[in-house]
Scaffold this motif. Structure first.
Motif, PDB file in Angstrom:
ATOM      1  N   MET A   1      29.323  35.420 -76.098  1.00 11.38           N
ATOM      2  CA  MET A   1      30.242  36.551 -75.929  1.00 11.38           C
ATOM      3  C   MET A   1      29.572  37.867 -76.324  1.00 11.38           C
ATOM      4  O   MET A   1      29.745  38.891 -75.652  1.00 11.38           O
ATOM      5  CB  MET A   1      31.513  36.321 -76.745  1.00 11.38           C
ATOM      6  CG  MET A   1      32.371  35.179 -76.224  1.00 11.38           C
ATOM      7  SD  MET A   1      33.870  34.881 -77.212  1.00 11.38           S
ATOM      8  CE  MET A   1      34.887  36.285 -76.711  1.00 11.38           C
ATOM      9  N   VAL A   2      28.807  37.866 -77.432  1.00 10.68           N
ATOM     10  CA  VAL A   2      28.108  39.088 -77.832  1.00 10.68           C
ATOM     11  C   VAL A   2      27.087  39.479 -76.770  1.00 10.68           C
ATOM     12  O   VAL A   2      26.975  40.660 -76.385  1.00 10.68           O
ATOM     13  CB  VAL A   2      27.430  38.890 -79.208  1.00 10.68           C
ATOM     14  CG1 VAL A   2      26.526  40.083 -79.539  1.00 10.68           C
ATOM     15  CG2 VAL A   2      28.481  38.720 -80.301  1.00 10.68           C
ATOM     16  N   ALA A   3      26.332  38.492 -76.270  1.00 14.42           N
ATOM     17  CA  ALA A   3      25.348  38.783 -75.223  1.00 14.42           C
ATOM     18  C   ALA A   3      26.025  39.261 -73.938  1.00 14.42           C
ATOM     19  O   ALA A   3      25.540  40.193 -73.284  1.00 14.42           O
ATOM     20  CB  ALA A   3      24.504  37.533 -74.950  1.00 14.42           C
ATOM     21  N   ALA A   4      27.159  38.647 -73.586  1.00 14.81           N
ATOM     22  CA  ALA A   4      27.868  39.055 -72.363  1.00 14.81           C
ATOM     23  C   ALA A   4      28.368  40.487 -72.474  1.00 14.81           C
ATOM     24  O   ALA A   4      28.304  41.257 -71.503  1.00 14.81           O
ATOM     25  CB  ALA A   4      29.029  38.098 -72.099  1.00 14.81           C
ATOM     26  N   GLY A   5      28.874  40.875 -73.649  1.00 15.00           N
ATOM     27  CA  GLY A   5      29.318  42.249 -73.840  1.00 15.00           C
ATOM     28  C   GLY A   5      28.173  43.232 -73.687  1.00 15.00           C
ATOM     29  O   GLY A   5      28.320  44.299 -73.091  1.00 15.00           O
ATOM     30  N   ALA A   6      27.002  42.871 -74.252  1.00 13.59           N
ATOM     31  CA  ALA A   6      25.835  43.753 -74.134  1.00 13.59           C
ATOM     32  C   ALA A   6      25.357  43.846 -72.687  1.00 13.59           C
ATOM     33  O   ALA A   6      25.006  44.940 -72.205  1.00 13.59           O
ATOM     34  CB  ALA A   6      24.706  43.234 -75.026  1.00 13.59           C
ATOM     35  N   ILE A   7      25.359  42.720 -71.989  1.00 11.44           N
ATOM     36  CA  ILE A   7      24.917  42.733 -70.587  1.00 11.44           C
ATOM     37  C   ILE A   7      25.878  43.551 -69.719  1.00 11.44           C
ATOM     38  O   ILE A   7      25.463  44.304 -68.837  1.00 11.44           O
ATOM     39  CB  ILE A   7      24.781  41.293 -70.061  1.00 11.44           C
ATOM     40  CG1 ILE A   7      23.610  40.592 -70.776  1.00 11.44           C
ATOM     41  CG2 ILE A   7      24.575  41.269 -68.550  1.00 11.44           C
ATOM     42  CD1 ILE A   7      23.534  39.104 -70.528  1.00 11.44           C
ATOM     43  N   ALA A   8      27.188  43.420 -69.998  1.00 11.98           N
ATOM     44  CA  ALA A   8      28.163  44.228 -69.257  1.00 11.98           C
ATOM     45  C   ALA A   8      27.942  45.716 -69.507  1.00 11.98           C
ATOM     46  O   ALA A   8      27.992  46.536 -68.580  1.00 11.98           O
ATOM     47  CB  ALA A   8      29.583  43.823 -69.672  1.00 11.98           C
ATOM     48  N   PHE A   9      27.667  46.075 -70.755  1.00 10.35           N
ATOM     49  CA  PHE A   9      27.390  47.465 -71.096  1.00 10.35           C
ATOM     50  C   PHE A   9      26.132  47.962 -70.383  1.00 10.35           C
ATOM     51  O   PHE A   9      26.050  49.123 -69.953  1.00 10.35           O
ATOM     52  CB  PHE A   9      27.226  47.566 -72.617  1.00 10.35           C
ATOM     53  CG  PHE A   9      27.016  48.960 -73.138  1.00 10.35           C
ATOM     54  CD1 PHE A   9      27.891  49.986 -72.826  1.00 10.35           C
ATOM     55  CD2 PHE A   9      25.939  49.242 -73.966  1.00 10.35           C
ATOM     56  CE1 PHE A   9      27.702  51.266 -73.322  1.00 10.35           C
ATOM     57  CE2 PHE A   9      25.730  50.515 -74.470  1.00 10.35           C
ATOM     58  CZ  PHE A   9      26.614  51.531 -74.142  1.00 10.35           C
ATOM     59  N   TRP A  10      25.147  47.081 -70.235  1.00 11.95           N
ATOM     60  CA  TRP A  10      23.883  47.433 -69.573  1.00 11.95           C
ATOM     61  C   TRP A  10      24.070  47.572 -68.068  1.00 11.95           C
ATOM     62  O   TRP A  10      23.597  48.547 -67.451  1.00 11.95           O
ATOM     63  CB  TRP A  10      22.846  46.354 -69.903  1.00 11.95           C
ATOM     64  CG  TRP A  10      21.541  46.473 -69.176  1.00 11.95           C
ATOM     65  CD1 TRP A  10      20.844  47.613 -68.898  1.00 11.95           C
ATOM     66  CD2 TRP A  10      20.777  45.397 -68.627  1.00 11.95           C
ATOM     67  NE1 TRP A  10      19.695  47.328 -68.213  1.00 11.95           N
ATOM     68  CE2 TRP A  10      19.613  45.959 -68.040  1.00 11.95           C
ATOM     69  CE3 TRP A  10      20.944  44.020 -68.592  1.00 11.95           C
ATOM     70  CZ2 TRP A  10      18.640  45.179 -67.414  1.00 11.95           C
ATOM     71  CZ3 TRP A  10      19.968  43.246 -67.978  1.00 11.95           C
ATOM     72  CH2 TRP A  10      18.837  43.821 -67.392  1.00 11.95           C
ATOM     73  N   LYS A  11      24.772  46.636 -67.443  1.00 12.83           N
ATOM     74  CA  LYS A  11      24.856  46.605 -65.992  1.00 12.83           C
ATOM     75  C   LYS A  11      25.937  47.532 -65.426  1.00 12.83           C
ATOM     76  O   LYS A  11      25.788  48.050 -64.307  1.00 12.83           O
ATOM     77  CB  LYS A  11      25.131  45.168 -65.523  1.00 12.83           C
ATOM     78  CG  LYS A  11      23.949  44.228 -65.693  1.00 12.83           C
ATOM     79  CD  LYS A  11      22.795  44.649 -64.803  1.00 12.83           C
ATOM     80  CE  LYS A  11      21.652  43.650 -64.817  1.00 12.83           C
ATOM     81  NZ  LYS A  11      20.539  44.095 -63.950  1.00 12.83           N
TER      82      LYS A  11
END
Length: 396
Positions: free
Chosen positions: A378-388
């Motif tokens: 979930m933490v990684a998914a939030g960061a990836i969403a913020f990036w993409k």
């Protein structure tokens, strides 16, 4: 007056983090599943987050004093209900009442500082209040663990109920708002909760709002879900720690988390570099959680938990991003949306990890491995969403 309000916020922080130490005895006495444990912890943050808009409007209409004095008794009642809870349902009711009662605890402090302190003292005074409130998190580490070991978990809620009642009495006695000038005759009335919600939703017209919300929902949630829910059960069930030993680890993790925001605040690079820091540190946090999930070594789990506490302050960089990403007339709404996303994200992560732990247990997999891997994802998914997703264009 501000110190009296800070006592309410300190109790709110204590209630927010009791689950890590109170969870194991609750599981033993009430036979809670991991899913129920996660749902119980999440219910505080869900009611807390949902009530932010209502409490904000109440402060505008009724003022700081009346809002906290009307709301905070629900936390006292909720703690008493929890202390005497005969079943999971009553425990949930107590948590919802506590979350609702604590909902204005931080808001009243920031509004009071903003209204009655000089502008150049706002940041320093707010930081002082945050530091004072950390005493509540410290209280739910070794002291709470010791109290439960010499008595039981119900005494933990009983002590918090008494402390909350004393905090309410202190606020009733000491908090007196200075007279405020009457608003101009043509000033618009304060918004209703529905209108305030619509104003928040209008922020999604800005393309970078969705990425901000996705990141905000997991950054602080990772720390609170580990420190406030799974740390105690993991150390006790995976490694055979006593409740007090688990409390000592929680204490060290908490001390690291209290220092971390000030360090990251001073190191904030600003601009586009801040975005890269947010992405990088979120991925480091996800890696720490994944390592705890997979390596199963007592000393390493202790070290990684403390390291996560010291790392957790990277979330403070989001405040600078919000300030830079939105024009001045939108910043208040943006910060409100950010705060709601943060606390509702905690509720979501605690519920989802509880579900993952229950499913893993029924499949013969260690529940903490599933919970921690879910947190990391979930933490990684939030960061990836913020990036993409689209991000605000900021200078280097």
């Amino acid at each position: 007056m501000l110190l009296a309000l800070a006592m309410g916020f300190t109790l709110s922080q204590a209630f927010r983090t009791v689950a890590a130490i109170m969870g194991p005895p609750l599981v033993a006495q009430l036979q809670l599943s991991p899913q129920q444990l996660g749902l119980w912890a999440a219910s505080f943050h869900f009611s807390f987050g949902v009530m932010q808009l209502v409490m904000g409007v109440s402060i505008d209409l009724l003022g700081v004093r009346r809002t906290i004095l009307w709301a905070f008794p629900m936390a006292v009642i909720g703690a008493m209900v929890s202390a005497n809870a005969p079943s999971f349902g009553w425990l949930m009711l107590g948590q919802v009442l506590i979350g609702t009662g604590c909902a204005p605890a931080f808001l009243v402090c920031t509004v009071f500082i903003g209204r009655y302190f000089p502008a150049d003292r706002f940041t320093a005074t707010s930081g002082l209040i945050m530091s004072i409130s950390g005493l509540g998190v410290l209280a739910t580490a070794t002291p709470l663990a010791w109290l439960i070991e010499v008595s039981n978990w119900r005494w933990g809620y009983g002590v918090l109920a008494v402390a909350s009642a004393l905090a309410w009495a202190g606020m009733w006695w000491l908090v007196r708002e200075p007279a405020r000038p009457a608003p101009p005759a043509d000033a618009p009335p304060p918004p209703s909760p529905l209108k305030a919600m619509l104003q928040l939703l209008s922020l999604f017209k800005e393309p970078w709002t969705l990425g901000l919300v996705a990141y905000a929902a997991v950054a602080y949630a990772g720390f609170i879900t580990l420190r406030g829910l799974w740390l105690g059960p993991l150390l006790i069930e995976r490694h055979g720690f006593s409740l007090v030993q688990s409390g000592n680890v929680a204490l060290a993790m908490t001390l690291g988390s209290m220092v971390s925001p000030a360090i990251f605040g001073r190191l904030d690079p600003g601009g586009a570099r801040r975005i890269r820091w947010l992405l990088g540190f979120a991925l480091v946090a996800a890696t720490v959680l994944a390592a705890m999930a997979l390596l199963h070594h007592a000393a390493l789990d202790v070290a990684l938990a403390i390291a996560y506490g010291m790392l957790s302050g990277y979330g403070v960089l989001q405040y600078g991003y919000v300030r830079d990403a939105y024009p001045e007339h939108m910043r208040g709404r943006a910060l409100s949306l950010f705060t709601m996303a943060m606390f509702l994200g905690i509720a979501l992560m605690q519920w989802v990890t509880g579900l993952a732990a229950s499913l893993a247990k029924s499949a013969g997999v260690e529940p903490f491995t599933a919970a921690l891997l879910t947190m990391a994802a979930m933490v990684a998914a939030g960061a990836i969403a913020f990036w993409k997703l689209p991000r605000a264009r900021l200078p280097e």
